[in-house]
Write a protein that holds these residues in place. Sequence first.
Motif, PDB file in Angstrom:
ATOM      1  N   UNK A  36       0.850  -1.194   0.000  1.00 51.57           N
ATOM      2  CA  UNK A  36       0.000   0.000   0.000  1.00 51.57           C
ATOM      3  C   UNK A  36       0.886   1.245   0.000  1.00 51.57           C
ATOM      4  N   UNK A  37       0.369   2.302  -0.557  1.00 46.64           N
ATOM      5  CA  UNK A  37       1.098   3.570  -0.624  1.00 46.64           C
ATOM      6  C   UNK A  37       0.737   4.401   0.604  1.00 46.64           C
ATOM      7  N   UNK A  38       1.742   4.840   1.355  1.00 42.33           N
ATOM      8  CA  UNK A  38       1.544   5.676   2.534  1.00 42.33           C
ATOM      9  C   UNK A  38       1.940   7.102   2.153  1.00 42.33           C
ATOM     10  N   UNK A  39       0.962   8.005   2.154  1.00 45.64           N
ATOM     11  CA  UNK A  39       1.181   9.392   1.746  1.00 45.64           C
ATOM     12  C   UNK A  39       1.331  10.274   2.979  1.00 45.64           C
ATOM     13  N   UNK A  40       2.326  11.157   2.954  1.00 42.02           N
ATOM     14  CA  UNK A  40       2.583  12.076   4.062  1.00 42.02           C
ATOM     15  C   UNK A  40       3.324  13.279   3.509  1.00 42.02           C
ATOM     16  N   UNK A  41       3.550  14.286   4.337  1.00 43.55           N
ATOM     17  CA  UNK A  41       4.247  15.487   3.892  1.00 43.55           C
ATOM     18  C   UNK A  41       5.663  15.536   4.436  1.00 43.55           C
ATOM     19  N   UNK A  42       6.610  15.835   3.553  1.00 40.70           N
ATOM     20  CA  UNK A  42       7.926  16.251   4.007  1.00 40.70           C
ATOM     21  C   UNK A  42       7.918  17.783   3.939  1.00 40.70           C
ATOM     22  N   UNK A  43       8.982  18.404   4.340  1.00 44.86           N
ATOM     23  CA  UNK A  43       9.005  19.864   4.420  1.00 44.86           C
ATOM     24  C   UNK A  43       8.777  20.522   3.054  1.00 44.86           C
ATOM     25  N   UNK A  44       9.484  20.053   2.026  1.00 46.06           N
ATOM     26  CA  UNK A  44       9.388  20.680   0.702  1.00 46.06           C
ATOM     27  C   UNK A  44       7.994  20.538   0.099  1.00 46.06           C
ATOM     28  N   UNK A  45       7.418  19.365   0.211  1.00 49.69           N
ATOM     29  CA  UNK A  45       6.083  19.154  -0.375  1.00 49.69           C
ATOM     30  C   UNK A  45       5.014  19.928   0.387  1.00 49.69           C
ATOM     31  N   UNK A  46       5.201  20.069   1.693  1.00 53.70           N
ATOM     32  CA  UNK A  46       4.234  20.840   2.458  1.00 53.70           C
ATOM     33  C   UNK A  46       4.289  22.312   2.053  1.00 53.70           C
ATOM     34  N   UNK A  47       5.489  22.837   1.832  1.00 49.29           N
ATOM     35  CA  UNK A  47       5.621  24.222   1.377  1.00 49.29           C
ATOM     36  C   UNK A  47       4.956  24.413   0.014  1.00 49.29           C
ATOM     37  N   UNK A  48       5.103  23.437  -0.871  1.00 50.42           N
ATOM     38  CA  UNK A  48       4.477  23.493  -2.188  1.00 50.42           C
ATOM     39  C   UNK A  48       2.945  23.556  -2.047  1.00 50.42           C
ATOM     40  N   UNK A  49       2.410  22.779  -1.112  1.00 47.94           N
ATOM     41  CA  UNK A  49       0.966  22.820  -0.854  1.00 47.94           C
ATOM     42  C   UNK A  49       0.542  24.204  -0.383  1.00 47.94           C
ATOM     43  N   UNK A  50       1.266  24.769   0.579  1.00 46.57           N
ATOM     44  CA  UNK A  50       0.897  26.078   1.118  1.00 46.57           C
ATOM     45  C   UNK A  50       0.873  27.157   0.041  1.00 46.57           C
ATOM     46  N   UNK A  51       1.831  27.117  -0.875  1.00 50.44           N
ATOM     47  CA  UNK A  51       1.878  28.123  -1.940  1.00 50.44           C
ATOM     48  C   UNK A  51       0.700  27.999  -2.898  1.00 50.44           C
ATOM     49  N   UNK A  52       0.109  26.822  -2.993  1.00 47.71           N
ATOM     50  CA  UNK A  52      -1.004  26.624  -3.925  1.00 47.71           C
ATOM     51  C   UNK A  52      -2.368  26.933  -3.308  1.00 47.71           C
TER      52      UNK A  52
END
Length: 104
Positions: A36-52
């Motif tokens: 199964x794929x476990x999805x979570x945020x690392x620092x860089x991906x979380x920042x990308x989310x915030x900008x969007x």
Amino acid sequence: MEFTAHAIQRCSQRGIRVRQVEWLVTFGCHTWNRGARVCFFDRARFQRLLFSLEPTERQLAEKTRGSYAVVSDGRVVTVGHREAAFCASKPGSHRSRHGQIHVA
């Protein structure tokens, strides 16, 4: 996105909204565990989310930072909040769930 009955129950129990799960799957990084794929945020991906996001959604996004979603066969199986044991069990980690250092 399809949710199992178990995932819906866990979302309710843990206060995780469907929108947050969508962000995890769309913007988060992932690892594989038992097929199964476990999805979570690392620092860089979380920042990308915030900008969007719009400013009104950022408060909800902050609550998503420490969450994870397990996806199998295109369905969300379960969701939860990450703990120290979750981070230590990621591939490449040198610590076990009990804080002991693994020596290869």
